[in-house]
Design a protein around this motif. Structure first.
Motif, short mmCIF file in Angstrom:
data_model
loop_
_atom_site.label_atom_id
_atom_site.label_comp_id
_atom_site.label_asym_id
_atom_site.label_seq_id
_atom_site.Cartn_x
_atom_site.Cartn_y
_atom_site.Cartn_z
N LEU A 60 0.93 -1.21 -0.16
CA LEU A 60 0.07 -0.07 0.16
C LEU A 60 0.82 1.30 0.06
N LEU A 61 1.94 1.35 0.97
CA LEU A 61 2.73 2.40 0.91
C LEU A 61 3.64 2.43 -0.19
N TRP A 62 3.89 1.53 -1.00
CA TRP A 62 4.71 1.74 -2.36
C TRP A 62 3.72 2.14 -3.31
N GLN A 63 2.38 1.94 -3.62
CA GLN A 63 1.81 2.47 -4.58
C GLN A 63 0.82 3.60 -4.14
N ASN A 64 0.30 3.68 -3.03
CA ASN A 64 -0.58 4.63 -2.56
C ASN A 64 0.12 6.11 -2.66
N LYS A 65 -0.68 7.05 -3.04
CA LYS A 65 0.00 8.56 -2.98
C LYS A 65 -1.08 9.51 -2.55
N SER A 66 -1.93 9.14 -1.72
CA SER A 66 -3.07 10.06 -1.37
C SER A 66 -3.28 9.96 0.29
N ILE A 67 -2.92 8.92 0.82
CA ILE A 67 -2.85 9.00 2.24
C ILE A 67 -1.88 9.63 2.88
N ARG A 68 -2.12 10.38 3.83
CA ARG A 68 -1.41 11.18 4.77
C ARG A 68 -1.33 11.06 5.86
N SER A 69 -2.20 10.18 6.62
CA SER A 69 -2.06 9.69 8.04
C SER A 69 -2.66 8.28 8.28
N LEU A 70 -1.82 7.57 8.85
CA LEU A 70 -1.78 6.06 9.06
C LEU A 70 -1.73 5.62 10.43
N THR A 71 -2.70 5.19 10.97
CA THR A 71 -2.75 4.65 12.39
C THR A 71 -2.67 3.15 12.70
N LEU A 72 -1.60 2.41 13.12
CA LEU A 72 -1.81 1.02 13.21
C LEU A 72 -1.22 0.66 14.78
N GLU A 73 -1.93 1.15 15.61
CA GLU A 73 -1.76 0.85 17.11
C GLU A 73 -2.36 -0.41 17.33
N TRP A 74 -1.69 -1.22 18.24
CA TRP A 74 -2.09 -2.52 18.84
C TRP A 74 -2.37 -3.42 17.65
N ASN A 75 -1.23 -3.65 16.91
CA ASN A 75 -1.36 -4.64 15.82
C ASN A 75 -0.10 -5.66 15.77
N SER A 76 0.79 -5.47 16.72
CA SER A 76 2.01 -6.45 16.97
C SER A 76 2.79 -6.60 15.72
N LEU A 77 3.28 -5.68 14.90
CA LEU A 77 3.95 -5.87 13.51
C LEU A 77 5.07 -6.09 13.98
#
Length: 600
Positions: A39-56
């Motif tokens: 997604l980060l490779w291809q998308n050009k519109s997202i400015r804010s990304l929240t990934l809390e509590w996902n154990s990445l």
């Protein structure tokens, strides 16, 4: 589910409207981390990304792909990775991604397991990353000095950005001022050039006007010369016309004398001809009277002949009347005979009837005898009737012959009368036409003689009128000559006055031209003064530009000084960090085993 998250992230790869994405508490794991990397490779519109509590951080491969996508992305500005169990290895990969990223401004890594090594990796990446302004690292077991160093690096980035923005603003302001100064200078130069062009145009216009005035004056002088020449030519023409008119008057006088002599001779000839014509007309009238008397006698004879013919016609008409009476008498006799025969037949019928009535008894016996006798009597009666009809037909033929003969004689008599009358009329008409032609010729000759006399009188009157007109024209021409001489004198005076006026105007124009020359000299002096002012202004502008350039150089020197200070601070911080690292390593490694045993 994992497949649902994968499909969602795969669909968002081509989306261009979503600006903010919140996926906290979804337990994404490896598949989700890889999908986020894509997604980060291809998308050009997202400015804010929240990934809390996902154990990445627990899934090294997935988190490494996520970090690679973050390093390739240049549009994301805020990233929240709280409570994702990121260790020092994940922090190192994240630091590598931050060195490549040039858009992220806020990063939240609270409540992870980054530790000392992860903190150092993040600190090292901040020396290269110049866009990150905020980094939250609470709850990660990172020493305070590293946190302070990270804060200093962030502050340094912020200061650097503020300095760069201020410098850029100052540069923009200075460039705007320089452009405004250039515009003002160009405007002043253009205004000066416009004034110079206007002055040149006014000068050219004044020169053109003066040249046009001089040309007009020259044209006026030429016109006056041409007028004088034309007047002289007209005078010569009038003198020649007067000479010709005098010659014509003399010739007309001679013509009048000759015409008078010819008129007298022509009048005498006409008088003689008129007397001869009167005598001839009298002779002709006598002859005509004789012819008329002879014609009247012939008319009397013809009238007597006509009377005799009319008498013959009357006699023939009387004879025809008698023949008609005879015919009527014969027809009456024939009718009487027929009536008598019919009466006789009736009498005999009556007798037969009486005999039949008397002898009814003998009727049967004597029927045959009576029938034969009746037939014989009828035959005899028919024979008589036929004879009477033949006599009547013969009488009618004789009557028709008599009528035809009478009609033929009457037609012949009428034709002879008509011929005689037509011949008499033709002869009379011919004589009358001959006499009328003679009278017409006489009247025409008389009219022609009268017309000739009238024409001669008219010619004499016209000649007299022409002589009067010529005398009047000669008087008019003399008056015209006097008027022309007066006009010439007056025009010569006007010419002298106009020449004086032209001289005065030329002198005035010369004065105006001299004044214009002085004005042009003053304008030239003004132009020189303006050029001097322009030079002074250009020198002032150059000095101002030099001052501005000096200020810019001072600002650049200040920037260099600050950068040197920043580099010195960095070196000091690096020395401190190395010192702390050595101390920590010494602390971690601890004392050697021999020392512990001796202490025991």
């Amino acid at each position: 589910s994992y497949s649902g998250v994968k499909l969602l992230l795969h669909g968002l790869c081509s989306n261009t409207t979503v600006k903010s994405l919140d996926l906290k508490g979804n337990n994404l794991r490896t598949v989700g981390a890889e999908a986020l990397g894509k997604l980060l490779w291809q998308n050009k519109s997202i400015r804010s990304l929240t990934l809390e509590w996902n154990s990445l951080g627990m899934w090294e491969e997935g988190f490494s792909s996520f970090c690679q996508g973050l390093g390739a992305n240049n549009f994301l500005q805020r990233l929240d990775l709280r409570n994702n169990q990121i260790n020092h290895q994940g922090a190192a990969e994240l630091a590598v991604a931050l060195t490549q990223n040039a858009s992220l401004q806020e990063l939240d890594l609270r409540w992870n397991n980054i530790g000392l090594l992860g903190g150092r990796a993040l600190l090292n990446c901040l020396h290269r990353n110049k866009t990150l302004k905020r980094l939250e690292l609470a709850g990660n077991n990172i020493p305070g000095d590293i946190l302070k160093a990270i804060e200093q690096a962030l502050n340094h980035n912020q200061d650097r950005e503020t300095i760069l923005s201020e410098a850029q603003n100052q540069v923009n302001i200075l460039s705007k001022e320089v452009l405004s100064l250039k515009d003002e200078k160009n405007k002043q130069f253009l205004d000066f050039m416009d004034t110079v062009d206007k002055q040149k145009e006014e000068k050219v216009k004044s020169e053109r006007i003066s040249a046009a005035r001089v040309g007009q004056l020259q044209e006026v002088l030429d016109e006056q010369h041409s007028i004088m020449n034309s007047l002289k030519a007209k005078l010569q023409m009038t003198e020649a016309a007067l000479a010709l008119s005098e010659q014509k008057v003399h010739n007309l006088g001679e013509l009048l004398n000759t015409m008078k002599q010819e008129q007298t001779s022509v009048a005498q000839c006409h008088f003689r001809e008129l007397q001869q014509q009167k005598q001839e007309s009298a002779d002709r009238e006598a002859k005509l009277l004789q012819d008329l008397s002879a014609a009247s006698e012939k008319n009397l004879l013809l009238r007597n002949q006509v009377d005799e013919l009319e008498r013959k016609c009357k006699v023939q008409q009387d004879q025809l009347f008698q023949v008609k009476q005879d015919l009527t008498n014969t027809t009456a006799e024939l009718k009487l005979r027929a009536v008598q025969a019919e009466e006789r037949l009736e009498m005999e019928k009556r007798r037969f009837k009486q005999s039949l009535e008397d002898m009814e008894s003998l009727r049967v016996k004597e029927v045959d005898h009576m029938a034969q006798h009746i037939e014989a009597s009828e035959r005899s009666m028919q024979d008589r009737i036929q004879r009477l009809e033949a006599i009547r037909i013969s009488l009618e033929g004789e009557l028709s012959q008599v009528k035809a003969a009478a009609l033929a004689e009457r037609g012949q008599a009428e034709e002879e009368l008509i011929k005689a009358r037509s011949q008499a009329r033709l002869e009379e008409q011919q004589r009358l036409e001959h006499l009328e032609e003679k009278l017409q010729l006489m009247t025409e000759s008389r009219d022609e003689a009268q017309k000739c006399c009238l024409k001669q009188k008219e010619m004499v009157a016209e000649a007299q009128a022409r002589a009067k007109q010529l005398s009047l024209q000669a008087d008019g021409l003399k008056r015209r000559l006097e008027e022309l001489q007066q006009d010439l004198n007056r025009k010569e005076e006007e010419k002298v006055i106009e020449v004086n006026k032209v001289k005065v105007e030329l002198q005035e124009q010369i004065g105006h031209l001299e004044a214009e020359r002085t004005a042009q000299d003053s304008l030239r002096e003004k132009v020189a003064a303006l050029e001097r002012q322009l030079k002074a202004l250009s020198s002032n502008h150059r000095e101002a530009l030099l001052d501005k350039e000096g200020e810019i150089s001072l600002l650049l020197e200040k920037l260099r000084m600050k950068e040197a200070e920043i580099s010195r601070v960095r070196e000091e911080e690096a020395q401190r960090a190395s010192f702390l690292q050595n101390a920590i390593m010494a602390y971690v490694q601890g004392p050697p085993l021999g020392t512990h045993g001796s202490r025991k």
